[in-house]
Motif scaffolding. Structure first.
Motif, PDB file in Angstrom:
ATOM      1  N   VAL A   1      69.154  54.574 104.064  1.00 58.73           N
ATOM      2  CA  VAL A   1      68.863  55.958 104.376  1.00 58.73           C
ATOM      3  C   VAL A   1      67.394  56.151 103.787  1.00 58.73           C
ATOM      4  O   VAL A   1      66.858  55.283 102.756  1.00 58.73           O
ATOM      5  CB  VAL A   1      69.968  57.058 103.819  1.00 58.73           C
ATOM      6  CG1 VAL A   1      70.920  57.107 104.575  1.00 58.73           C
ATOM      7  CG2 VAL A   1      70.170  56.888 102.221  1.00 58.73           C
TER       8      VAL A   1
ATOM      9  N   VAL B   1      76.854  58.827 111.983  1.00 59.75           N
ATOM     10  CA  VAL B   1      77.653  58.575 111.033  1.00 59.75           C
ATOM     11  C   VAL B   1      79.371  58.349 111.483  1.00 59.75           C
ATOM     12  O   VAL B   1      79.489  59.329 112.397  1.00 59.75           O
ATOM     13  CB  VAL B   1      77.673  59.525 109.838  1.00 59.75           C
ATOM     14  CG1 VAL B   1      78.425  59.140 108.493  1.00 59.75           C
ATOM     15  CG2 VAL B   1      76.294  59.703 109.468  1.00 59.75           C
TER      16      VAL B   1
ATOM     17  N   ASN C   1      76.519  53.774 108.684  1.00 61.24           N
ATOM     18  CA  ASN C   1      75.411  54.608 109.066  1.00 61.24           C
ATOM     19  C   ASN C   1      74.921  53.684 110.570  1.00 61.24           C
ATOM     20  O   ASN C   1      74.594  52.839 110.463  1.00 61.24           O
ATOM     21  CB  ASN C   1      74.412  54.440 108.226  1.00 61.24           C
ATOM     22  CG  ASN C   1      73.125  55.056 108.583  1.00 61.24           C
ATOM     23  OD1 ASN C   1      73.049  55.643 109.760  1.00 61.24           O
ATOM     24  ND2 ASN C   1      72.116  54.962 107.789  1.00 61.24           N
TER      25      ASN C   1
ATOM     26  N   ILE D   1      75.273  61.797 105.943  1.00 62.06           N
ATOM     27  CA  ILE D   1      76.506  61.084 105.400  1.00 62.06           C
ATOM     28  C   ILE D   1      77.376  61.902 104.621  1.00 62.06           C
ATOM     29  O   ILE D   1      78.774  62.077 104.738  1.00 62.06           O
ATOM     30  CB  ILE D   1      76.304  59.807 104.642  1.00 62.06           C
ATOM     31  CG1 ILE D   1      75.573  59.032 105.957  1.00 62.06           C
ATOM     32  CG2 ILE D   1      77.244  58.914 104.179  1.00 62.06           C
ATOM     33  CD1 ILE D   1      74.639  57.711 105.091  1.00 62.06           C
TER      34      ILE D   1
END
Length: 336
Positions: free
Chosen positions: A21, A289, A301, A310
């Motif tokens: 991320v 997700v 992910n 998430i």
């Protein structure tokens, strides 16, 4: 005071976390020795700090307005040995599975059940990583660290580390950078059944060797768990819940087949993966997700850049399990 390491600014953290991320760090540096670390701490005494290992057990939900320090110490050295035991010190940045492989090849027993767990040696005591009936605390004799606030070197004995299930002193007191870990391992090995899945995998092998145990663990993990390099994840997302006697009975009244094990001190452990599955969330996906189809405890992910996505799905899973079974799921992943 001269500092050899490079201090980077506005660094994208996507390559440094296994969930992949996006988040940014205002300051970022790697330190190769305890002396370099001490210099950094002296030069930036007032910055908010975060220690980042391999990033395999953390989730960024926002930018980090401070200094991220990544130790890159990779030495391995034997400190002492006798006929039965050996003490080995490994630097914080040594890849965990490389260290396990080294120990198994040398015939040092105690870590083989922890094969293929992603991460670094320095992260292993923080989480007290465990798998297949073993925990890293059982092999640790000391942890060397440095105090973030003062730059003072500190040695923690096994007792000082306050190890418990997926927990330690270092998870709660964030004022330390682990620089190395000292392990005390056995020089002889006799396989003892600790986990039924592993014993099933070794069925037909009368006296498993260290290498056979390691390879069995690797086979099981590769079958069950996704590779974070192709499907970003942070391994087990939730801890297995610990229940009181009353909570255990309440759960069994709803799920008579729920796996429940005595965990000492009147507590009982059950399976988070089982509860997530029974709540209908194994393999479920929300946007980018979801939980992994092969293992309900792994949150994956599928393409979001946002840690908040998430977190939203995490809360949905927690609420589903709580509503159906009155059991609270606690994240094992560290959330920032």
């Amino acid at each position: 005071m001269m500092m050899k390491m490079e201090m980077l600014q506005d660094v994208q953290l996507k390559p440094y976390n296994s969930f992949r991320v996006s988040a940014r760090a205002r300051l970022f540096c790697r330190v190769d020795t305890p002396q370099e670390l001490k210099e950094v701490l002296a030069l930036y005494p007032h910055e908010k700090k975060l220690v980042l290992g391999g990033g395999y057990n953390m989730l960024f939900t926002t930018d980090f307005d401070g200094l991220i320090i990544q130790p890159v110490m990779k030495q391995i050295q034997v400190l002492s040995e006798d006929n039965d035991r050996i003490e080995i010190e490994a630097g914080a940045a040594v890849v965990w599975d490389d260290f396990v492989d080294y120990c198994v090849r040398e015939g040092y027993a105690g870590l083989e059940n922890l094969s293929l767990i992603p991460g670094t040696v320095g992260a292993s005591p923080v989480q007290n990583i465990g798998a297949y009936g073993a925990e890293v605390k059982d092999g640790i004799s000391a942890v060397r660290a440095m105090e973030l606030s003062t730059g003072k070197a500190v040695v923690f004995s096994h007792a000082d580390c306050r190890f418990s299930y997926r927990d330690s002193l270092f998870k709660h007191e964030r004022n330390y950078v682990i620089t190395s870990v000292v392990f005390r391992l056995h020089k002889t090995f006799v396989y003892q059944e600790k986990y039924i899945d592993l014993s099933r995998e070794l069925k037909g092998v009368p006296h498993p060797t260290l290498q056979q145990v390691r390879q069995a663990v690797i086979r099981i993990r590769e079958r069950k768990l996704p590779d974070y390099a192709t499907l970003p994840n942070a391994g087990s997302f939730f801890k297995n819940p610990l229940l009181t006697g009353g909570e255990k009975e309440a759960l069994l009244s709803k799920l008579p087949d729920a796996p429940v094990y005595a965990a000492g001190e009147g507590r009982f452990k059950t399976s988070a993966a089982y509860l997530i599955d029974k709540a209908g969330y194994k393999g479920k996906r929300r946007g980018m997700v979801g939980t992994y189809p092969g293992h309900a405890l792994i949150m994956v992910n599928y393409g979001t850049d946002k840690g908040s996505d998430i977190i939203d799905f995490m809360k949905e899973v927690q609420e589903a399990v709580s509503d159906r079974f009155c059991v609270a799921l606690e994240p094992e992943v560290r959330i920032y």
